[in-house]
Design an enzyme around this catalytic site. Structure first.
Site, PDB file in Angstrom:
ATOM      1  N   ASP A 184      34.955  44.057  35.126  1.00  0.00           N
ATOM      2  CA  ASP A 184      36.266  44.712  35.127  1.00  0.00           C
ATOM      3  C   ASP A 184      36.149  46.236  34.997  1.00  0.00           C
ATOM      4  O   ASP A 184      37.061  46.895  34.802  1.00  0.00           O
ATOM      5  CB  ASP A 184      37.006  44.176  33.807  1.00  0.00           C
ATOM      6  CG  ASP A 184      37.916  43.009  33.962  1.00  0.00           C
ATOM      7  OD1 ASP A 184      38.091  42.703  35.381  1.00  0.00           O
ATOM      8  OD2 ASP A 184      38.296  42.323  32.952  1.00  0.00           O
ATOM      9  N   LYS A 187      38.840  48.549  36.412  1.00  0.00           N
ATOM     10  CA  LYS A 187      40.177  48.671  35.561  1.00  0.00           C
ATOM     11  C   LYS A 187      40.156  50.104  35.187  1.00  0.00           C
ATOM     12  O   LYS A 187      41.292  50.588  34.626  1.00  0.00           O
ATOM     13  CB  LYS A 187      40.197  48.031  34.331  1.00  0.00           C
ATOM     14  CG  LYS A 187      40.664  46.490  34.943  1.00  0.00           C
ATOM     15  CD  LYS A 187      40.849  45.703  33.580  1.00  0.00           C
ATOM     16  CE  LYS A 187      41.438  44.261  34.141  1.00  0.00           C
ATOM     17  NZ  LYS A 187      41.316  43.197  32.941  1.00  0.00           N
ATOM     18  N   HIS A 236      35.474  37.815  41.135  1.00  0.00           N
ATOM     19  CA  HIS A 236      35.949  37.103  40.063  1.00  0.00           C
ATOM     20  C   HIS A 236      37.411  36.529  39.852  1.00  0.00           C
ATOM     21  O   HIS A 236      37.795  35.894  38.737  1.00  0.00           O
ATOM     22  CB  HIS A 236      35.334  37.920  38.755  1.00  0.00           C
ATOM     23  CG  HIS A 236      36.187  38.968  38.493  1.00  0.00           C
ATOM     24  ND1 HIS A 236      35.931  40.232  38.952  1.00  0.00           N
ATOM     25  CD2 HIS A 236      36.997  39.245  37.405  1.00  0.00           C
ATOM     26  CE1 HIS A 236      36.712  41.219  38.496  1.00  0.00           C
ATOM     27  NE2 HIS A 236      37.193  40.513  37.363  1.00  0.00           N
TER      28      HIS A 236
HETATM   29 FE   LIG Z   1      39.147  40.990  36.189  1.00  0.00          FE
END
Ligand SMILES: [Fe+2]
Length: 329
Positions: A184, A187, A236
């Site tokens: 992630d 982000k 993902h």
């Molecule tokens: Fe994610």
């Protein structure tokens, strides 16, 4: 993995002798004979070093170096300019073009090898440092939300257990660990007011969040040590029926590492508190995974394997076992 060198030079006996010499030192050597193929090959191959000889038919070495360095994907790749009869100002021109070094002639192949080895060592060091920075970046995103505290570490545990049950090689498991920690990282481009918003996201906000896999891929792409996990980062959030993002891949098109990671990711989200609900018991979380598999979102066989691992418990490492014991209590 051998270091890869892109040798940019017109075809000649001299180039062939460089190529054989470097190959004999266990480098993977690729060649390009003009500017266009050098630009294309550099992006595709992502070599550890480019040896760029002057005298190409379609472009000068300074121009080509500047164009190669203009692509963000090539930023971390050292380019050496080689011009046997240099002008006094060429070294400065090379630096301005982004070259890591400017060579006139080398006295011997041994001297050239020495220089190549130094540059490759430096490249590796910079790559490892940059990897640490990216890992820290991923940690900092997680640290913004108390609810995500420890999320990445936990999904490493889950994903590795699932990977082991599939007999993945240790190198693949190591890649899986890094992919879990970094999945992630994209982000970082999502504003905090969206990332930390307690309620449902608007359509526009969701569109911004959905950019994070591709952004994460582009953050990690310049680093050689992260190259193998790029597909897991990018994919993902794909779904088995093709309804996921960013590319709408389906079934086996979705890399195995991504399919493993998403099960671990969703499971951990379900068994931890969220602003809108308490943590689910493990068995309820597993039931939700099976439901999502039945919808066609998750890999059914992996979900069943993961369910078995969670129930059997003994396959989980200490941290995982402790956590699961708490869920079953
Ligand atoms: Fe994610």
């Amino acid at each position: 993995m051998n270091s890869a060198i892109l040798l940019v030079d017109i075809a000649s006996a001299d180039r062939d002798s460089w190529k054989s010499f470097l190959q004999n030192q266990n480098y993977d050597v690729f060649t390009a004979e003009d500017g266009e193929s050098a630009l294309r090959d550099c992006v595709q191959l992502q070599p550890d070093l480019v040896l760029l000889h002057d005298g190409l038919p379609d472009v000068g070495c300074f121009d080509l170096c500047r164009r190669m360095k203009g692509n963000p994907l090539n930023q971390q790749i050292p380019i050496v300019l080689i011009k046997p009869s240099p002008d006094p100002e060429d070294a400065a021109r090379g630096r301005d073009a982004g070259a890591a070094a400017f060579w006139g002639s080398c006295n011997s192949l041994a001297e050239a090898l020495n220089r190549v080895q130094s540059l490759l060592r430096l490249k590796k060091y910079i790559d490892e440092q940059a990897k640490s920075v990216v890992l820290s970046l991923a940690r900092s995103i997680e640290a913004k939300s108390p609810l995500l505290n420890g999320h990445s570490d936990r999904i490493v545990d889950y994903a590795v257990q699932l990977g082991r049950s599939l007999d993945l090689a240790e190198t693949d498991l190591q890649d899986l660990r890094i992919a879990c920690l970094l999945h992630d990282v994209g982000k970082v481009a999502v504003p905090d007011e969206i990332l930390l918003k307690p309620g449902a996201l608007t359509v526009e906000e969701m569109q911004i969040v959905r950019q994070h896999p591709a952004i994460g891929e582009s953050i990690c792409a310049p680093l050689k040590s992260l190259r193998r996990i790029l597909p897991a980062i990018r994919h993902h959030h794909e779904r088995m029926d093709g309804s996921g993002y960013p590319d709408g891949l389906s079934g086996d098109e979705i890399p195995l590492m991504a399919r493993i990671l998403q099960i671990a990711d969703i499971y951990d989200a379900l068994v931890t508190d969220r602003p809108y609900r308490d943590a689910l018991p493990s068995e309820d979380a597993l039931e939700t995974l099976r439901t999502e598999a039945a919808y066609g979102w998750l890999d059914t066989s992996l979900v069943w394997k993961f369910s078995r691992i969670c129930r059997e418990g003994e396959y989980l490492p200490l941290r995982g076992r402790t956590m699961l014991a708490a869920y079953y209590a």
